[in-house]
Design an enzyme around this catalytic site. Structure first.
Site, PDB file in Angstrom:
ATOM      1  N   ASP A 143      -1.967   4.060  -2.339  1.00  0.00           N
ATOM      2  CA  ASP A 143      -1.542   2.979  -3.224  1.00  0.00           C
ATOM      3  C   ASP A 143      -2.734   2.462  -4.025  1.00  0.00           C
ATOM      4  O   ASP A 143      -3.887   2.569  -3.591  1.00  0.00           O
ATOM      5  CB  ASP A 143      -0.933   1.827  -2.417  1.00  0.00           C
ATOM      6  CG  ASP A 143       0.388   2.197  -1.773  1.00  0.00           C
ATOM      7  OD1 ASP A 143       1.003   3.195  -2.208  1.00  0.00           O
ATOM      8  OD2 ASP A 143       0.798   1.506  -0.822  1.00  0.00           O
ATOM      9  N   LYS A 144      -2.445   1.886  -5.160  1.00  0.00           N
ATOM     10  CA  LYS A 144      -3.502   1.398  -6.042  1.00  0.00           C
ATOM     11  C   LYS A 144      -4.470   0.459  -5.325  1.00  0.00           C
ATOM     12  O   LYS A 144      -5.689   0.567  -5.486  1.00  0.00           O
ATOM     13  CB  LYS A 144      -2.874   0.687  -7.248  1.00  0.00           C
ATOM     14  CG  LYS A 144      -3.881   0.117  -8.237  1.00  0.00           C
ATOM     15  CD  LYS A 144      -3.189  -0.568  -9.393  1.00  0.00           C
ATOM     16  CE  LYS A 144      -4.205  -1.174 -10.350  1.00  0.00           C
ATOM     17  NZ  LYS A 144      -3.543  -1.883 -11.491  1.00  0.00           N
TER      18      LYS A 144
END
Length: 361
Positions: A143-144
């Site tokens: 995930d970012k």
């Protein structure tokens, strides 16, 4: 007629896949038509689109297409990277060999592009090509806002191998996280199905025991700061979107800095960063050459500062579970004296006669 020698990087793939890689204008249907007439050959033998090819084989095919081919959409040309972008990407590298590159992805950098994302790891992979024939390939993602170990494949064969390892749950991934409060049960497995939350546009997941996809996460509490927060190690046994974050919230201990699943309560006061505290610490995965890659990534600065502020000893984190004891050896079965001379179940061989005792004179 055009010809080529199959390279090592294409060993084992289908013939139509080879054309897709190297001559995109030659479609599956065209290879099929050539095959019917014997116009495409491997080492002089008629070949079909589904045949597996091997390194070193000689491939020949017609130089004229049997029918006009519909051109594929032209891929967008990636603009050249700025020297600062190249240096930035290369500063993340923590491991490189012939098959793989591992980077320590910082929080805030997306793995792939998307709506509202201006830059990503994928967009800057040209910086990590080095001496390889092509840019590396993504085989999994983070995930970012999650930091840590991210594996990249350097060849097509390695990408296929690693993808199977991840898909088959053979790769072992270990995450370090900071949770709000301390789980009452210090170690265990969270088994809760997950699906997209309605109305979120797929941006948020939730526990859904009825229609969700199976999701399991193993965890253990490494250390705690009174009842305020806990250092928890997570090992996802499945690979659902936001799995660790959703499961942590499901046991009422969301991750620190995770406003999406923990709300305002997930932000601690007292100088603790408001960033998400979730880090891919360790990755263990088999290698295409038969070895094993075991790599650890250091925490980002905001997590290291939080751990230091809460008084956590990092030496506690890399705990190795001892292997299970070997099963007890089975002792040989002892025979009683009554049966030692003639074991139960034994049969005399056929054709023998017992001697009669001698007669007294």
């Amino acid at each position: 007629m055009p010809s080529a020698i199959i390279a090592e990087d294409d060993d084992g793939i289908r013939l139509d896949r080879w054309f897709q890689r190297h001559h995109a204008e030659v479609t599956f249907n065209i290879v099929s038509r050539w095959s019917k007439t014997g116009a495409v050959r491997l080492d002089g033998v008629k070949a079909g689109p589904g045949d597996r090819i091997s390194a070193g084989q000689a491939l020949v095919w017609p130089d004229v297409l049997p029918e006009p081919a519909t051109p594929r959409p032209v891929e967008k040309v990636r603009p050249p990277l700025h020297p600062d972008q190249i240096a930035y990407m290369r500063s993340m590298v923590i491991h490189m060999d012939a098959h793989a590159i591992v980077i320590n992805k910082p929080p805030g950098l997306a793995t792939q592009g998307g709506t509202g994302i201006s830059t990503s790891v994928d967009a800057m992979l040209d910086a990590l090509q080095f001496d390889a024939a092509a840019r590396p390939r993504l085989v999994h993602r983070l995930d970012k806002d999650t930091s840590g170990a991210l594996l990249l494949a350097r060849t097509a064969r390695a990408a296929a191998f690693f993808s199977k390892e991840f898909a088959g749950r053979e790769a072992k991934k270990t995450y370090w996280a900071l949770t709000l409060g301390v789980p009452e049960i210090r170690s265990g497995t969270i088994d809760a199905a997950i699906s997209k939350q309605p109305g979120s546009g797929g941006e948020k997941m939730h526990v859904d025991p009825e229609t969700g996809l199976k999701a399991k996460t193993r965890y253990r509490v490494v250390d705690k700061a009174a009842a305020r927060a806990a250092w928890v190690e997570f090992q996802p046994l499945t690979g659902r979107t936001h799995q660790i974050r959703v499961h942590a919230a499901a046991i009422s201990h969301p991750l620190i800095g995770d406003g999406k699943y923990g709300g305002k309560e997930s932000y601690l006061t007292g100088g603790i960063s408001r960033k998400l505290h979730l880090h891919s610490r360790r990755l263990v995965i088999a290698m295409p050459d038969g070895g094993t890659l075991d790599i650890k990534a250091d925490m980002p600065s905001h997590m290291a500062e939080s751990f230091a502020m809460l008084g956590f000893d990092l030496a506690l984190g890399d705990y190795e579970e001892p292997p299970p004891p070997p099963p007890p050896k089975k002792l040989p079965r002892r025979l009683s004296s009554a049966t030692s001379g003639n074991r139960r179940g034994e049969r005399r061989s056929r054709g023998t006669v017992a001697e009669a005792p001698p007669r007294r004179k």
